[in-house]
Design a protein around this motif. Sequence first.
Motif, PDB file in Angstrom:
ATOM      1  N   GLU A 251       0.761  -1.311   0.077  1.00 30.41           N
ATOM      2  CA  GLU A 251       0.015  -0.160   0.028  1.00 30.41           C
ATOM      3  C   GLU A 251       0.768   1.267  -0.084  1.00 30.41           C
ATOM      4  OE1 GLU A 251      -2.897   0.023   3.025  1.00 30.41           O
ATOM      5  OE2 GLU A 251      -4.073  -1.584   2.036  1.00 30.41           O
ATOM      6  N   ASP A 252       2.121   0.892   0.443  1.00 26.91           N
ATOM      7  CA  ASP A 252       3.014   2.224   0.233  1.00 26.91           C
ATOM      8  C   ASP A 252       3.757   2.123  -0.926  1.00 26.91           C
ATOM      9  OD1 ASP A 252       2.488   3.435   2.838  1.00 26.91           O
ATOM     10  OD2 ASP A 252       3.904   2.008   3.946  1.00 26.91           O
ATOM     11  N   GLY A 253       3.399   1.549  -1.848  1.00 29.38           N
ATOM     12  CA  GLY A 253       3.809   1.665  -3.339  1.00 29.38           C
ATOM     13  C   GLY A 253       5.297   0.778  -3.569  1.00 29.38           C
ATOM     14  N   LEU A 254       5.469   0.062  -2.360  1.00 32.42           N
ATOM     15  CA  LEU A 254       6.820  -0.616  -2.686  1.00 32.42           C
ATOM     16  C   LEU A 254       6.569  -2.151  -3.034  1.00 32.42           C
ATOM     17  CD1 LEU A 254       8.004  -0.203   0.904  1.00 32.42           C
ATOM     18  CD2 LEU A 254       8.842   1.133  -1.062  1.00 32.42           C
ATOM     19  N   SER A 255       7.411  -2.445  -4.146  1.00 31.92           N
ATOM     20  CA  SER A 255       7.243  -3.735  -5.091  1.00 31.92           C
ATOM     21  C   SER A 255       7.824  -5.017  -4.276  1.00 31.92           C
ATOM     22  CB  SER A 255       8.438  -3.594  -6.125  1.00 31.92           C
ATOM     23  OG  SER A 255       9.558  -3.762  -5.660  1.00 31.92           O
ATOM     24  N   THR A 256       7.147  -5.977  -4.892  1.00 34.86           N
ATOM     25  CA  THR A 256       7.518  -7.599  -4.228  1.00 34.86           C
ATOM     26  C   THR A 256       8.811  -7.611  -3.925  1.00 34.86           C
ATOM     27  OG1 THR A 256       7.260  -8.496  -6.284  1.00 34.86           O
ATOM     28  CG2 THR A 256       5.232  -8.294  -5.280  1.00 34.86           C
ATOM     29  N   SER A 261      13.722  -8.071  -0.321  1.00 39.39           N
ATOM     30  CA  SER A 261      14.880  -7.815   0.107  1.00 39.39           C
ATOM     31  C   SER A 261      15.039  -7.163   1.639  1.00 39.39           C
ATOM     32  CB  SER A 261      15.370  -6.619  -0.860  1.00 39.39           C
ATOM     33  OG  SER A 261      15.490  -7.031  -2.240  1.00 39.39           O
ATOM     34  N   VAL A 262      13.922  -6.602   1.850  1.00 37.45           N
ATOM     35  CA  VAL A 262      13.855  -5.997   3.178  1.00 37.45           C
ATOM     36  C   VAL A 262      13.355  -7.175   4.241  1.00 37.45           C
ATOM     37  CG1 VAL A 262      12.245  -4.771   4.920  1.00 37.45           C
ATOM     38  CG2 VAL A 262      12.644  -3.824   2.619  1.00 37.45           C
ATOM     39  N   ILE A 263      12.596  -8.089   3.867  1.00 32.02           N
ATOM     40  CA  ILE A 263      12.547  -9.381   4.860  1.00 32.02           C
ATOM     41  C   ILE A 263      13.735 -10.374   4.909  1.00 32.02           C
ATOM     42  CG2 ILE A 263      11.355 -10.936   3.370  1.00 32.02           C
ATOM     43  CD1 ILE A 263      10.076  -9.759   6.682  1.00 32.02           C
ATOM     44  N   ALA A 264      14.498 -10.138   3.727  1.00 32.05           N
ATOM     45  CA  ALA A 264      15.657 -11.039   3.791  1.00 32.05           C
ATOM     46  C   ALA A 264      16.624 -10.420   4.748  1.00 32.05           C
ATOM     47  CB  ALA A 264      16.406 -10.970   2.449  1.00 32.05           C
ATOM     48  N   LEU A 265      16.529  -9.320   5.204  1.00 36.99           N
ATOM     49  CA  LEU A 265      17.300  -8.766   5.995  1.00 36.99           C
ATOM     50  C   LEU A 265      17.392  -9.531   7.483  1.00 36.99           C
ATOM     51  CD1 LEU A 265      17.028  -4.845   5.803  1.00 36.99           C
ATOM     52  CD2 LEU A 265      18.988  -6.247   5.061  1.00 36.99           C
ATOM     53  N   ASN A 266      16.148 -10.121   7.757  1.00 40.23           N
ATOM     54  CA  ASN A 266      15.842 -10.781   8.962  1.00 40.23           C
ATOM     55  C   ASN A 266      16.913 -12.108   8.905  1.00 40.23           C
ATOM     56  OD1 ASN A 266      13.926 -13.646   9.425  1.00 40.23           O
ATOM     57  ND2 ASN A 266      14.033 -12.134  11.234  1.00 40.23           N
ATOM     58  N   GLY A 267      16.901 -12.878   7.693  1.00 45.07           N
ATOM     59  CA  GLY A 267      17.857 -13.865   7.778  1.00 45.07           C
ATOM     60  C   GLY A 267      19.148 -13.688   7.545  1.00 45.07           C
TER      61      GLY A 267
END
Length: 440
Positions: A251-256, A261-267
């Motif tokens: 909804e903030d206009g960010l792509s899949t 990439s953002v959630i990969a920072l978790n790993g």
Amino acid sequence: MRGVRTVRGWFRETTGGLPATFWYLWTGTLINRLGSFVVIFLAIYLTQERGFSELQAGLVLGLWGAGGAVGTTAGGVLTDRWGRKPTLITAHVGAAGMMLALGFARPLWAVAAGALLLGLFAEAARPAFGAMMIDVVPERDRLRAFSLNYWAVNLGFASAAVLAGFAAEVDYLLLFVVDAATTLATALVIFVKVRETRQHGVARAGGAGVPRGALRTILTDRVYLGFVALNLLSALVFLQHISMLPIAMGEDGLSTSTYGSVIALNGVLIVFGQLFVPRLIRGRSRSHVLALASVVMGVGFGLTAFAGVAWFYALTVLIWTLGEMLSSPSNSTLIAELSPAEMRGRYQGVFSLSWQLAGATAPILGGLVRQEAGNVALWLGCAAIGGVMAAAHLLSGPARERRAVALRQPVVEPATVLVPPVPQAAEAAATAPAEPTPAR
């Protein structure tokens, strides 16, 4: 050279002395997680590719969790009765088949049924895997063994999150095919390299083997159930990162690919930092560590309320990942120590059930709160739950530790000891005990 020797010494201390079966299980985990594409992008796939509403997507994710709740309960029983290895292989092969079926499903009812059955098979493997890890790793090595396994999980997850983001832009079906292939590869590793680890006729008070009414025994274990309830709260917060977080970022206009990439920072953070956590928390109160982890995780998810750009979302992920890194090893060792040997599968199953209940309800509750109260309320609510969990861990920690100490004490029943025949010439000497029988 001194620095090299220090690194080598740390590496030997971290990885040395663990049994071969552990490393085969570790390898299977890494392979499986390298292809764990579907769970990361399922919410985006359902809403953006298939055109389902947020409520319908939440329903499908909820059915995944509901199937997992059935699977992990059945898996716990099968682990104790049928065995660890056959349960693991059956669960992985079934999950691979259902992964492909879900990828080709088109009507909502078929997608929902596929998610339900996939959750059932995929989660049935958890109790067997956990019980097998406890079987083969001595108690003194479990903290680092579980940390190493968690490291493999997140190394695979970090790689999968990035690769899946690009694969989804090519063809979403590719996600399901690769996930199914790596799941089958894991089953093959277990089939070829791992032996059954279940012990037959484990001695315990009152008899041998799995007791009658074992599930009833667990359901009256208030110390353990309190620990499971706290994990349920934690999972309700944590699983928002695969249900509501991708929707909020979209909804903030960010792509899949940005979400990947953002959630990969978790790993990535876990891969680089998790192997140092055992030394950091060794010797510290587990209830204090878990309380701190709850606060840190709550803060990370709470800050998501104010995120709107990729770097801010990345910052929130890094913060709640620190909480996850602190809690995971302590959780794993506590489960092992609170599980009687003859009921490890069932105890693992009940703990995994908390994750499945959260998997079934987290997307629905998250979607409902977000729809009725707004995005800010959802994430600040997660922060509040983190504070409640921290207080509860401090209050319940001493009782858990007392139970763990009690279960470490071996129980030997005189009735189960078989005395070999005594030669007649030595009968008089044999009937005179050399040591007094210890009082019980």
